[in-house]
Design a protein around this motif. Structure first.
Motif, mmCIF file in Angstrom:
data_model
loop_
_atom_site.group_PDB
_atom_site.id
_atom_site.type_symbol
_atom_site.label_atom_id
_atom_site.label_comp_id
_atom_site.label_asym_id
_atom_site.label_seq_id
_atom_site.Cartn_x
_atom_site.Cartn_y
_atom_site.Cartn_z
ATOM 1 N N ALA A 86 -14.036 -1.451 6.498
ATOM 2 C CA ALA A 86 -13.115 -0.560 7.106
ATOM 3 C C ALA A 86 -11.517 -1.301 6.903
ATOM 4 C CB ALA A 86 -13.384 -0.681 8.643
ATOM 5 N N ILE A 87 -11.682 -2.258 6.468
ATOM 6 C CA ILE A 87 -10.358 -2.776 6.093
ATOM 7 C C ILE A 87 -9.787 -1.867 4.885
ATOM 8 C CG2 ILE A 87 -9.164 -4.996 5.073
ATOM 9 C CD1 ILE A 87 -11.435 -6.717 6.483
ATOM 10 N N LEU A 88 -10.608 -1.180 4.294
ATOM 11 C CA LEU A 88 -10.144 -0.276 3.312
ATOM 12 C C LEU A 88 -8.721 0.413 3.923
ATOM 13 C CD1 LEU A 88 -10.493 1.213 0.777
ATOM 14 C CD2 LEU A 88 -11.751 2.739 1.987
ATOM 15 N N GLY A 89 -8.517 0.533 5.080
ATOM 16 C CA GLY A 89 -7.159 1.255 5.374
ATOM 17 C C GLY A 89 -6.057 0.499 4.983
ATOM 18 N N GLY A 90 -6.266 -0.939 5.018
ATOM 19 C CA GLY A 90 -5.182 -1.739 4.221
ATOM 20 C C GLY A 90 -4.618 -1.492 2.983
ATOM 21 N N SER A 91 -5.647 -0.538 2.300
ATOM 22 C CA SER A 91 -5.283 -0.322 0.761
ATOM 23 C C SER A 91 -5.090 0.945 0.737
ATOM 24 C CB SER A 91 -6.408 -0.812 0.044
ATOM 25 O OG SER A 91 -7.559 0.007 0.087
ATOM 26 N N VAL A 92 -5.359 2.041 1.846
ATOM 27 C CA VAL A 92 -5.052 3.456 1.613
ATOM 28 C C VAL A 92 -3.834 3.678 2.263
ATOM 29 C CG1 VAL A 92 -5.873 5.481 2.565
ATOM 30 C CG2 VAL A 92 -7.566 3.835 1.600
ATOM 31 N N LEU A 93 -3.284 2.944 3.350
ATOM 32 C CA LEU A 93 -2.328 3.475 4.047
ATOM 33 C C LEU A 93 -0.855 2.996 3.585
ATOM 34 C CD1 LEU A 93 -3.473 3.160 8.006
ATOM 35 C CD2 LEU A 93 -2.916 5.210 6.420
ATOM 36 N N PRO A 94 -0.796 1.872 2.820
ATOM 37 C CA PRO A 94 0.492 1.689 2.110
ATOM 38 C C PRO A 94 1.045 2.569 1.040
ATOM 39 C CG PRO A 94 -0.813 -0.193 2.397
ATOM 40 C CD PRO A 94 -1.624 0.791 2.935
ATOM 41 N N PRO A 95 0.217 3.323 0.387
ATOM 42 C CA PRO A 95 0.627 4.434 -0.548
ATOM 43 C C PRO A 95 1.226 5.565 0.185
ATOM 44 C CG PRO A 95 -1.445 3.598 -1.520
ATOM 45 C CD PRO A 95 -1.025 2.929 0.092
ATOM 46 N N PHE A 96 0.532 5.971 1.386
ATOM 47 C CA PHE A 96 1.145 6.916 2.305
ATOM 48 C C PHE A 96 2.440 6.790 2.854
ATOM 49 C CE2 PHE A 96 -3.458 8.152 2.918
ATOM 50 C CZ PHE A 96 -3.523 9.030 1.968
ATOM 51 N N GLN A 97 2.450 5.308 3.210
ATOM 52 C CA GLN A 97 3.681 4.868 3.768
ATOM 53 C C GLN A 97 5.154 4.885 2.574
ATOM 54 O OE1 GLN A 97 3.456 1.195 5.926
ATOM 55 N NE2 GLN A 97 5.786 1.448 6.875
ATOM 56 N N ALA A 98 4.505 4.526 1.394
ATOM 57 C CA ALA A 98 5.419 4.396 0.344
ATOM 58 C C ALA A 98 5.830 6.016 -0.030
ATOM 59 C CB ALA A 98 4.725 3.740 -0.998
ATOM 60 N N ALA A 99 5.040 6.735 -0.134
ATOM 61 C CA ALA A 99 5.251 8.391 -0.279
ATOM 62 C C ALA A 99 6.464 8.843 0.837
ATOM 63 C CB ALA A 99 4.150 9.334 -0.349
ATOM 64 N N ILE A 100 6.191 8.112 2.078
ATOM 65 C CA ILE A 100 7.397 8.708 3.138
ATOM 66 C C ILE A 100 8.537 8.029 2.526
ATOM 67 C CG2 ILE A 100 7.913 8.601 5.525
ATOM 68 C CD1 ILE A 100 5.012 8.491 6.179
ATOM 69 N N ILE A 101 8.436 6.786 2.394
ATOM 70 C CA ILE A 101 10.028 6.134 1.862
ATOM 71 C C ILE A 101 10.439 6.887 0.618
ATOM 72 C CG2 ILE A 101 10.727 3.832 1.157
ATOM 73 C CD1 ILE A 101 8.569 2.603 2.592
ATOM 74 N N ASP A 102 9.740 7.351 -0.319
ATOM 75 C CA ASP A 102 10.260 7.889 -1.420
ATOM 76 C C ASP A 102 11.159 9.113 -0.889
ATOM 77 O OD1 ASP A 102 9.379 5.855 -3.201
ATOM 78 O OD2 ASP A 102 7.464 7.029 -3.590
ATOM 79 N N GLN A 103 10.944 9.608 0.139
ATOM 80 C CA GLN A 103 11.613 10.663 0.642
ATOM 81 C C GLN A 103 13.164 10.740 0.865
ATOM 82 O OE1 GLN A 103 9.919 13.850 0.480
ATOM 83 N NE2 GLN A 103 8.108 12.426 -0.227
#
Length: 138
Positions: A86-103
């Motif tokens: 379940a720690i996988l979330g620690g590797s999945v969510l940062p790219p989503f957060q980065a995609a928001i930052i790129d906006q």
């Protein structure tokens, strides 16, 4: 890091007197409030809120781990493996957060960096709900 370590010791001490699941929910509420501070404040106070988030997270993983494995008996090995995955979330969510930052700039004129912390906020909401739910389970 010092805040994280001190918070871990304080939280461990508090578990003598407070139900761990309720304490988990309380720390998640603290994390939600600090994350809201990161989103709303664009000055030094926002940075302090960001640092305070680590203090709120100090209790979370070991407490979730302990609550989830309680009463599993021989199946604890499989449960522990599932929690580690379940720690996988620690590797999945940062790219989503980065995609928001790129906006750049998002709703309401907030800088996208600040607004990207809506994802950790949602995660704290889930942890809070888990803590409240597990505090009611006997």
């Amino acid at each position: 890091m010092l805040l994280f370590i001190c918070s871990r010791f304080v939280a461990t001490y508090l578990m003598k007197y407070v139900n761990p699941a309720r304490l988990l929910a309380a720390f998640a509420i603290g994390g939600m409030l600090c994350t809201l501070g990161v989103i709303l404040f664009q000055n030094r106070l926002g940075m302090y809120c960001l640092v305070a988030v680590s203090g709120c997270m100090s209790l979370m993983f070991p407490t979730i781990y302990g609550i989830a494995l309680k009463g599993l008996g021989d199946d604890a090995k499989f449960g522990a493996a599932g929690l580690i995955m379940a720690i996988l979330g620690g590797s999945v969510l940062p790219p989503f957060q980065a995609a928001i930052i790129d906006q750049g700039t998002v709703l309401g004129g907030f800088p996208a960096t600040n607004a990207s912390f809506i994802l950790p906020f949602i995660c704290f909401v889930v942890v809070c709900a888990y803590g409240f739910r597990m505090s009611r389970v006997k």
